[in-house]
Design a protein around this motif. Sequence first.
Motif, mmCIF file in Angstrom:
data_model
loop_
_atom_site.group_PDB
_atom_site.id
_atom_site.type_symbol
_atom_site.label_atom_id
_atom_site.label_comp_id
_atom_site.label_asym_id
_atom_site.label_seq_id
_atom_site.Cartn_x
_atom_site.Cartn_y
_atom_site.Cartn_z
ATOM 1 N N UNK A 82 37.294 3.066 11.702
ATOM 2 C CA UNK A 82 36.901 4.406 11.550
ATOM 3 C C UNK A 82 38.080 5.118 11.983
ATOM 4 N N UNK A 83 38.924 4.725 13.160
ATOM 5 C CA UNK A 83 40.090 5.595 13.577
ATOM 6 C C UNK A 83 41.136 5.451 12.419
ATOM 7 N N UNK A 84 41.349 4.132 12.024
ATOM 8 C CA UNK A 84 42.333 4.118 10.832
ATOM 9 C C UNK A 84 42.229 5.077 9.749
ATOM 10 N N UNK A 85 40.947 5.169 9.279
ATOM 11 C CA UNK A 85 40.643 5.922 8.056
ATOM 12 C C UNK A 85 40.610 7.498 8.304
ATOM 13 N N UNK A 86 40.256 7.675 9.522
ATOM 14 C CA UNK A 86 40.336 8.894 10.241
ATOM 15 C C UNK A 86 41.614 9.758 10.154
ATOM 16 N N UNK A 87 42.650 8.820 10.716
ATOM 17 C CA UNK A 87 44.185 9.360 10.745
ATOM 18 C C UNK A 87 44.680 9.345 9.263
ATOM 19 N N UNK A 88 44.074 8.711 8.127
ATOM 20 C CA UNK A 88 44.633 9.132 7.017
ATOM 21 C C UNK A 88 43.803 9.803 6.232
ATOM 22 N N UNK A 89 43.083 10.655 6.741
ATOM 23 C CA UNK A 89 41.910 11.299 5.953
ATOM 24 C C UNK A 89 42.376 12.957 6.113
ATOM 25 N N UNK A 90 41.639 13.734 5.529
ATOM 26 C CA UNK A 90 41.893 15.257 5.440
ATOM 27 C C UNK A 90 41.652 15.801 6.719
#
Length: 403
Positions: free
Chosen positions: A251-259
């Motif tokens: 979640x944290x990794x995908x959050x940082x790469x998201x809009x």
Amino acid sequence: MSTSRTARPAVASARRLVAALLAGVLGAGAAACDGGSEPGRQTIRIGMITALSGSLEAPGSELRDGFQLYLDMRGGQLGGHPAELIVADEGYERDVTVESATKLLEQDRVSAITGIINGGSVAAILPLINENKVPLVGALGRPALTDVTYVWHTNLISVEPGVAMAPFVKQEVGQGRVYAIGPDFQSGRDELRGFVETFTELGGRLANPGGEAVFSPFPVTEDFGPYLDEIAESGAEAVYCFFDAQNAITFVKQYAASAVADLPLYAAGFVTEPASLVEQGDAAEGIYNGLNYSPDLDNAANREFVAAWNAAYPGRVPTSIVMASYDAAAVLDRAIAAAGTNPSPEQINTAIAGLGQLNSPRGPWQFAKTTHAPIQKWYLRQVRRDGRALTNVVVSELATLGG
């Protein structure tokens, strides 16, 4: 020396070496705690139920290793008795947990059970605990229960991380709306309920559709993209989450790469525990989170604990789970010593009720009479750089909860 029925010969040999090293680290203090077992005293068997594989294997191993550390520091004894730790699988289904508890109680004849990651597992084995009158000294979170006669927890009630963090988040966002998300299992639902109820009682507003937290399937969710898209469309000005182990990393990794990467992310402390931080990397930097422990707390008990852990497990940072499992062993150590020469499980349970305040790496705490969970301080932490590594730095105290 204590034994674990899951330990391989190489691991057992390493533990003997660690015990010898710890004797040098701790000196006379550990020897005073040990005191030696008296002739004729029965071996005390403790059953540990924990995740042995899958997405929760990391916290599962922390439960095991924290308890084992305490045993190694005290010559493998609890309350002056030789101690044997018997580890059984919690699994991810109710039936697996119940089967493990049944074997520990009926075949291994344990004097207490410890461990357990999922709060739902506590409710699943509660009838067995009460029927056999054997104390459960859990070392992670659990839901609120109406009958806690034989149930004790050394870490927390599952709603408490959210309860502790909600006032800080409200202060930070003011009238801004917050999106709340977590995993769909008992502990996840409890964790988010604690935040949502406290946050809204303080006048906070949720950005979630329908004003209710959103839950992702557990443990199978690997793509949080649809949830992150929904957050972006919700108009949220910040996000609060609870995840653990692999879900937390993802979640944290995908959050940082998201809009929504520019939105502040607030969390229960389990989201940024050390093992997860290694994988999360820069994506986790700056996250404010709340928990009942941090290895940088400055007290004598914590310095002893961290030194012993570093000697036993170099390269691994002690977590709140390790600490709480270590404290579960300390609770049983004191209770068994107070319960008589060859105490029954019921006598041990009675002795736990009379322990009073305990000195812990987290600071002093004691069991609340109504919940049998800790009355303790909670700390606001932030993920910051310490040289090349990321760590959770204590910023301030959040609250004292329990009772």
